[in-house]
Scaffold this motif. Structure first.
Motif, mmCIF file in Angstrom:
data_model
loop_
_atom_site.group_PDB
_atom_site.id
_atom_site.type_symbol
_atom_site.label_atom_id
_atom_site.label_comp_id
_atom_site.label_asym_id
_atom_site.label_seq_id
_atom_site.Cartn_x
_atom_site.Cartn_y
_atom_site.Cartn_z
ATOM 1 N N VAL A 111 0.846 -1.201 0.000
ATOM 2 C CA VAL A 111 0.000 0.000 0.000
ATOM 3 C C VAL A 111 0.879 1.247 0.000
ATOM 4 O O VAL A 111 0.605 2.209 -0.721
ATOM 5 C CB VAL A 111 -0.975 -0.013 1.192
ATOM 6 N N ILE A 112 1.938 1.247 0.782
ATOM 7 C CA ILE A 112 2.844 2.396 0.856
ATOM 8 C C ILE A 112 3.502 2.638 -0.501
ATOM 9 O O ILE A 112 3.587 3.786 -0.959
ATOM 10 C CB ILE A 112 3.898 2.193 1.968
ATOM 11 N N GLU A 113 3.933 1.581 -1.146
ATOM 12 C CA GLU A 113 4.536 1.731 -2.476
ATOM 13 C C GLU A 113 3.528 2.302 -3.468
ATOM 14 O O GLU A 113 3.874 3.146 -4.297
ATOM 15 C CB GLU A 113 5.107 0.394 -2.968
ATOM 16 N N ALA A 172 -4.910 3.969 -2.755
ATOM 17 C CA ALA A 172 -3.964 3.435 -1.772
ATOM 18 C C ALA A 172 -3.849 4.377 -0.573
ATOM 19 O O ALA A 172 -3.741 3.923 0.574
ATOM 20 C CB ALA A 172 -2.594 3.213 -2.417
ATOM 21 N N GLN A 173 -3.883 5.680 -0.833
ATOM 22 C CA GLN A 173 -3.845 6.643 0.265
ATOM 23 C C GLN A 173 -5.055 6.450 1.178
ATOM 24 O O GLN A 173 -4.934 6.475 2.404
ATOM 25 C CB GLN A 173 -3.804 8.073 -0.263
ATOM 26 N N TYR A 174 -6.206 6.231 0.569
ATOM 27 C CA TYR A 174 -7.413 6.008 1.350
ATOM 28 C C TYR A 174 -7.301 4.712 2.159
ATOM 29 O O TYR A 174 -7.711 4.664 3.317
ATOM 30 C CB TYR A 174 -8.646 5.989 0.446
ATOM 31 N N GLU A 175 -6.742 3.666 1.567
ATOM 32 C CA GLU A 175 -6.553 2.399 2.276
ATOM 33 C C GLU A 175 -5.648 2.593 3.487
ATOM 34 O O GLU A 175 -5.930 2.082 4.570
ATOM 35 C CB GLU A 175 -5.948 1.341 1.350
ATOM 36 N N ALA A 222 -1.876 15.722 9.755
ATOM 37 C CA ALA A 222 -0.819 14.711 9.860
ATOM 38 C C ALA A 222 -0.812 13.793 8.641
ATOM 39 O O ALA A 222 0.264 13.467 8.109
ATOM 40 C CB ALA A 222 -0.994 13.895 11.140
ATOM 41 N N PHE A 223 -1.981 13.388 8.184
ATOM 42 C CA PHE A 223 -2.021 12.516 7.007
ATOM 43 C C PHE A 223 -1.565 13.257 5.750
ATOM 44 O O PHE A 223 -0.854 12.692 4.923
ATOM 45 C CB PHE A 223 -3.410 11.894 6.805
ATOM 46 N N VAL A 224 -1.946 14.501 5.611
ATOM 47 C CA VAL A 224 -1.477 15.286 4.463
ATOM 48 C C VAL A 224 0.044 15.376 4.497
ATOM 49 O O VAL A 224 0.728 15.154 3.489
ATOM 50 C CB VAL A 224 -2.128 16.696 4.451
ATOM 51 N N SER A 225 0.578 15.670 5.669
ATOM 52 C CA SER A 225 2.029 15.747 5.825
ATOM 53 C C SER A 225 2.686 14.397 5.534
ATOM 54 O O SER A 225 3.713 14.328 4.854
ATOM 55 C CB SER A 225 2.369 16.199 7.242
ATOM 56 N N ALA A 226 2.097 13.327 6.043
ATOM 57 C CA ALA A 226 2.654 11.988 5.814
ATOM 58 C C ALA A 226 2.672 11.657 4.321
ATOM 59 O O ALA A 226 3.678 11.153 3.804
ATOM 60 C CB ALA A 226 1.857 10.937 6.584
ATOM 61 N N PHE A 227 1.589 11.948 3.632
ATOM 62 C CA PHE A 227 1.548 11.641 2.198
ATOM 63 C C PHE A 227 2.541 12.495 1.412
ATOM 64 O O PHE A 227 3.164 12.016 0.473
ATOM 65 C CB PHE A 227 0.128 11.797 1.641
ATOM 66 N N LYS A 228 2.697 13.760 1.820
ATOM 67 C CA LYS A 228 3.671 14.630 1.152
ATOM 68 C C LYS A 228 5.097 14.145 1.378
ATOM 69 O O LYS A 228 5.955 14.323 0.525
ATOM 70 C CB LYS A 228 3.572 16.068 1.691
#
Length: 185
Positions: free
Chosen positions: A13-15, A24-27, A57-63
């Protein structure tokens, strides 16, 4: 949070997230949102603010997903982001740590004494919510999130002994709150 079976799934999922796949981001969000919201809520003590922190935090993590190196579990990496976002939210409220007299650190026991009563989890949770931000923050980071005082000091920009003192004072204040009539039995 991450059990052995989840690591392979999380890695895939991370890949997929790194390649920009929104599904995948939603998962990943669904896998971690509840636990990370609870972390945020324990620190901010405000439902709406905890939701905002979670989203930030999720926005930051995805960025910054490209910087995740899998040296620690993804959950640990994400938790650090959530903790930092929650602390920043508290700082935005202009909450200040209670001034400490570092001489008070010595001699404050960490163990429960025999004369302290047993408390129900809900009573303790409500009492923790009544603590001032600085106390609640250190107490939550230490007891609930598992950081040691050196780590807390680094996160908050305070000395290790100040963290210990804040924790000791928070415990004392928490016990005072727990002895109030509305928390008894």
């Amino acid at each position: 949070m991450e059990k052995r079976g989840y690591q392979d799934v999380n890695h895939l999922v991370i890949e997929r997230c790194k390649s920009g796949e929104h599904r995948a981001q939603y998962e990943l969000y669904k896998l971690y949102a509840k636990a990370m919201f609870n972390v945020s809520m324990r620190i901010t003590n405000d439902y709406a603010e905890a939701e905002d922190v979670l989203q930030e935090a999720f926005v930051s993590a995805f960025k910054n997903l490209h910087s995740y190196k899998a040296e620690a579990s993804f959950g640990s990496w994400l938790k650090k982001i959530v903790v930092n976002a929650a602390i920043n939210a508290i700082r935005k409220r202009r909450a200040e740590l209670v001034p400490m007299d570092e001489r008070l650190v010595a001699g404050v026991p960490d163990e429960k004494s025999d004369d302290e009563p047993e408390w129900q989890i809900e009573q303790v949770r409500r009492a923790i919510q009544k603590l001032p931000d600085g106390y609640r923050l250190v107490l939550s980071l230490y007891l609930l999130e598992g950081y040691d005082h050196a780590e807390i000091g680094e996160i908050l920009g305070i000395s290790e002994s100040t963290s210990k003192s804040q924790y000791s004072r928070a415990r004392k204040k928490l016990l005072e709150i727990m002895k109030e009539p509305q928390f008894a039995g």
